[in-house]
Design a protein around this motif. Structure first.
Motif, short mmCIF file in Angstrom:
data_model
loop_
_atom_site.label_atom_id
_atom_site.label_comp_id
_atom_site.label_asym_id
_atom_site.label_seq_id
_atom_site.Cartn_x
_atom_site.Cartn_y
_atom_site.Cartn_z
N LEU A 141 -2.52 -6.77 -15.68
CA LEU A 141 -2.93 -6.09 -14.43
C LEU A 141 -3.56 -7.08 -13.46
CD1 LEU A 141 -4.32 -2.73 -15.84
CD2 LEU A 141 -2.10 -3.15 -14.79
N GLU A 142 -4.32 -8.02 -13.97
CA GLU A 142 -4.97 -9.00 -13.10
C GLU A 142 -3.89 -9.89 -12.44
OE1 GLU A 142 -8.03 -9.04 -12.13
OE2 GLU A 142 -7.66 -10.82 -10.90
N ASN A 143 -2.93 -10.36 -13.24
CA ASN A 143 -1.90 -11.25 -12.70
C ASN A 143 -1.02 -10.58 -11.66
OD1 ASN A 143 -2.83 -13.20 -14.37
ND2 ASN A 143 -1.28 -12.91 -15.96
N SER A 144 -0.89 -9.27 -11.77
CA SER A 144 0.01 -8.58 -10.82
C SER A 144 -0.78 -7.83 -9.75
CB SER A 144 0.90 -7.59 -11.59
OG SER A 144 0.09 -6.60 -12.19
N LYS A 145 -2.07 -8.10 -9.67
CA LYS A 145 -2.95 -7.27 -8.83
C LYS A 145 -2.47 -7.18 -7.37
CE LYS A 145 -7.83 -6.50 -8.09
NZ LYS A 145 -9.15 -7.06 -8.30
N GLU A 146 -2.25 -8.35 -6.77
CA GLU A 146 -1.89 -8.34 -5.33
C GLU A 146 -0.59 -7.59 -5.11
OE1 GLU A 146 -1.87 -12.16 -3.42
OE2 GLU A 146 -3.87 -12.55 -4.27
N GLU A 147 0.42 -7.96 -5.91
CA GLU A 147 1.75 -7.34 -5.76
C GLU A 147 1.66 -5.83 -6.03
OE1 GLU A 147 4.20 -8.83 -4.58
OE2 GLU A 147 6.11 -8.36 -5.54
N ARG A 148 0.84 -5.48 -7.03
CA ARG A 148 0.67 -4.07 -7.39
C ARG A 148 0.10 -3.28 -6.22
NH1 ARG A 148 -3.36 -2.21 -10.76
NH2 ARG A 148 -4.04 -4.35 -11.05
N ARG A 150 0.16 -4.12 -3.13
CA ARG A 150 1.11 -4.14 -2.01
C ARG A 150 2.21 -3.06 -2.23
NH1 ARG A 150 5.58 -6.62 -0.29
NH2 ARG A 150 6.07 -7.60 -2.24
N LEU A 151 2.72 -2.98 -3.46
CA LEU A 151 3.84 -2.06 -3.70
C LEU A 151 3.41 -0.64 -4.05
CD1 LEU A 151 6.27 -4.28 -5.77
CD2 LEU A 151 6.45 -3.71 -3.37
N LYS A 152 2.28 -0.50 -4.73
CA LYS A 152 1.92 0.83 -5.24
C LYS A 152 0.60 1.33 -4.69
CE LYS A 152 4.57 0.49 -9.43
NZ LYS A 152 4.88 1.13 -10.64
N GLY A 153 0.04 0.63 -3.73
CA GLY A 153 -1.25 1.05 -3.20
C GLY A 153 -2.29 0.95 -4.30
N ASP A 154 -3.22 1.89 -4.30
CA ASP A 154 -4.23 1.79 -5.35
C ASP A 154 -3.94 2.73 -6.52
OD1 ASP A 154 -4.68 4.04 -4.03
OD2 ASP A 154 -6.74 3.63 -3.43
N THR A 155 -2.63 3.05 -6.72
CA THR A 155 -2.27 3.90 -7.87
C THR A 155 -2.70 3.21 -9.17
OG1 THR A 155 -0.31 4.48 -6.64
CG2 THR A 155 -0.35 5.15 -8.95
N PRO A 156 -3.55 3.86 -9.96
CA PRO A 156 -4.04 3.19 -11.17
C PRO A 156 -2.98 3.06 -12.25
CG PRO A 156 -5.10 5.33 -10.84
CD PRO A 156 -4.06 5.20 -9.77
N ALA A 157 -3.18 2.09 -13.13
CA ALA A 157 -2.30 1.96 -14.30
C ALA A 157 -2.63 3.08 -15.29
CB ALA A 157 -2.53 0.60 -14.94
#
Ligand code: SF4
Ligand code: SF4
Length: 465
Positions: A141-148, A150-157
């Motif tokens: 989750l940390e490694n993909s944080k920015e992309e996440r 950008r693509l999914k807003g703040d939708t939680p895992a």
């Protein structure tokens, strides 16, 4: 020479109109009978496609992507989609992690895909294994944080907790650690439980109401449920499950009620509706009932309902798809996709290039045997794994991972000439493995008949729109 794409699907709406779907471009058009006949004549070669025959139709078909100037242009378009798909797959963000605390279970449901050996295997995930999983989730989750973001807003895992039965009393320390980790990291937790052993967990759940969501199965009224979802000693589980649903709802926890439907219980869904009403669950916004077809990967079970049969019955009986229908959703790959595809609110029509989360690369399942699978059908079975995990960390096998995550209609040979390819995604990989011993030797999904039924039931809405 101009070519008509093979990706055209046409369905009657009334005596004068048909719905044309271009599954390559996702265009949808209402056409009159004359146009439909002309397209059919072009498809069968009776009518010449060139513009001098019918300039207006030629231009319209060209502008909506039904016609290409030549065959190469259609191929180039498909290749462009393939490149986009590959690029998106590379940037895939994993936000779904599944943890099976144990594969053991106290029930013996008649349609369960787990073997008896698994039902009695109560090996519990160890603290060391959990440490590795938590580290892996945090790093991913940390490694993909920015992309996440950008693509999914703040939708939680989400962490899905599955099994076996995840809420067996002996699993308490594991569940407690998962909830603590999830809360600290802003992750939601969905527990897929048979709800017979919830009581010792209620105090714990009370502390995590905001991040918790339970999926609980009830297959009909007491009479029907108790012959399908039976305990190891043969007794039924209905009364206890209903009591526990009430307890969980009283705590303010969301409950998705899953109804596994096949031929043996579909006629009795009204009786289940009565149970829901008598408990006033239908009045509770935390309660969401949905249906799902019972699966049989070998395709031999006589009670199995195909997706289109399920959809047709639920819509015909007005159990689903309208205000008063008590079933609010259907979870199955083709119907789920079509509900999104035909929803007029979704202007961007999606393609379905891979079949499910197991092949889209969006789910990682960890089982106590130290294996990682992407389809949970194989969780804890030691086969069709994509990697392993232990105290030294997570090790993904590149080749095995690619077998699952690169499985799209672009790779599957049998799908190359199929006009449903971009709406189907290539069928269930497990069905292909179990029936044909090769995940790429596809077993077709029920997409063709399911679209037909879907359009049949929504044709009035389509015409009114
Ligand atoms: S699995 Fe069958 S229906 Fe689906 S795209 Fe492939 S050939 Fe077509
Ligand atoms: S591969 Fe088949 S069984 Fe596995 S998640 Fe996908 S649809 Fe379900």
């Amino acid at each position: 020479m101009a070519v008509l794409t093979k990706y055209i699907l046409m369905y009657p709406l009334d005596e004068e109109h048909s719905l044309a779907i271009n599954s390559l471009t996702s265009a949808m058009d209402i056409i009159d009978q004359e146009t439909r006949s002309k397209i059919e004549d072009m498809q069968s070669g009776i009518k010449n496609i060139e513009s001098n025959e019918d300039e207006e139709l030629y231009q319209q078909l060209m502008s909506r992507g039904y016609l290409f100037e030549n065959a190469q242009m259609e191929k180039d378009t498909i290749n462009r989609y393939k490149l986009v798909h590959q690029e998106l797959a590379k940037r895939k963000i994993i936000t779904n992690f599944t943890i099976c605390p144990t594969m053991g279970c106290n029930l013996r449901c008649t349609y369960c895909f787990e073997s008896d050996d698994q039902h009695i295997n109560y090996n519990l995930m160890t603290d060391t294994q959990l440490d590795t999983i938590f580290k892996y989730i945090s790093e991913t989750l940390e490694n993909s944080k920015e992309e996440r973001i950008r693509l999914k807003g703040d939708t939680p895992a989400t962490i899905n907790v599955f099994g076996g039965e995840p809420l067996l009393k002996t699993n308490y320390p594991v569940i407690s650690r998962i909830l603590k980790f999830a809360e600290a990291n802003g992750i939601l937790v969905k527990i897929i439980t048979n709800a017979t052993t919830i009581q010792p967990y209620l105090g714990l759940f009370e502390r995590y109401v905001k991040l918790l969501h339970l999926q609980i199965t009830v297959d009909g009224n007491k009479e029907i449920h108790d012959v399908r979802r039976i305990r190891a000693d043969g007794s039924g589980s209905f009364d206890q499950i209903c009591r526990n649903i009430n307890r969980v709802l009283d705590l303010g926890i969301k409950v998705a009620l899953r109804i596994n439907v096949d031929k043996s219980n579909i006629k009795s869904l009204r009786e289940l509706e009565a149970v829901i009403k008598s408990n006033q669950w239908d009045q509770n916004p935390l309660f969401y009932p949905y249906a799902s077809p019972v699966l049989d990967f070998c395709g031999v079970g006589e009670d199995i309902l195909t997706e289109h049969e399920l959809l047709d019955t639920l819509l015909s009986e007005r159990l689903y798809g309208n205000e008063e229908g008590f079933i609010k959703g259907i979870v199955s790959p083709s119907i789920g996709f079509l509900s999104f595809f035909f929803d007029s609110k979704n202007q961007m029509k999606p393609w379905k290039l891979d079949y499910c989360e197991a092949t889209s690369g969006s789910n990682f399942g960890f089982s106590p045997d130290g294996n990682i699978t992407t389809c949970l059908t194989y969780a804890g079975k030691g086969k069709h794994t994509i990697g392993t995990f232990d105290e030294n960390g997570v090790r993904l096998n590149e080749e095995d991972t690619a077998k699952w995550f690169d499985r799209s209609v672009f790779r599957l040979e049998k799908c190359q000439d199929c006009k449903y390819a971009f709406l189907c995604g290539g069928g269930c990989a497990v069905a292909a493995i179990e029936r044909n011993q090769d995940m790429d030797d596809v077993v077709c999904s029920d997409i063709a008949s399911t679209i037909e039924k879907y359009v049949f039931h929504i044709k009035r809405t389509i015409l009114n729109q």
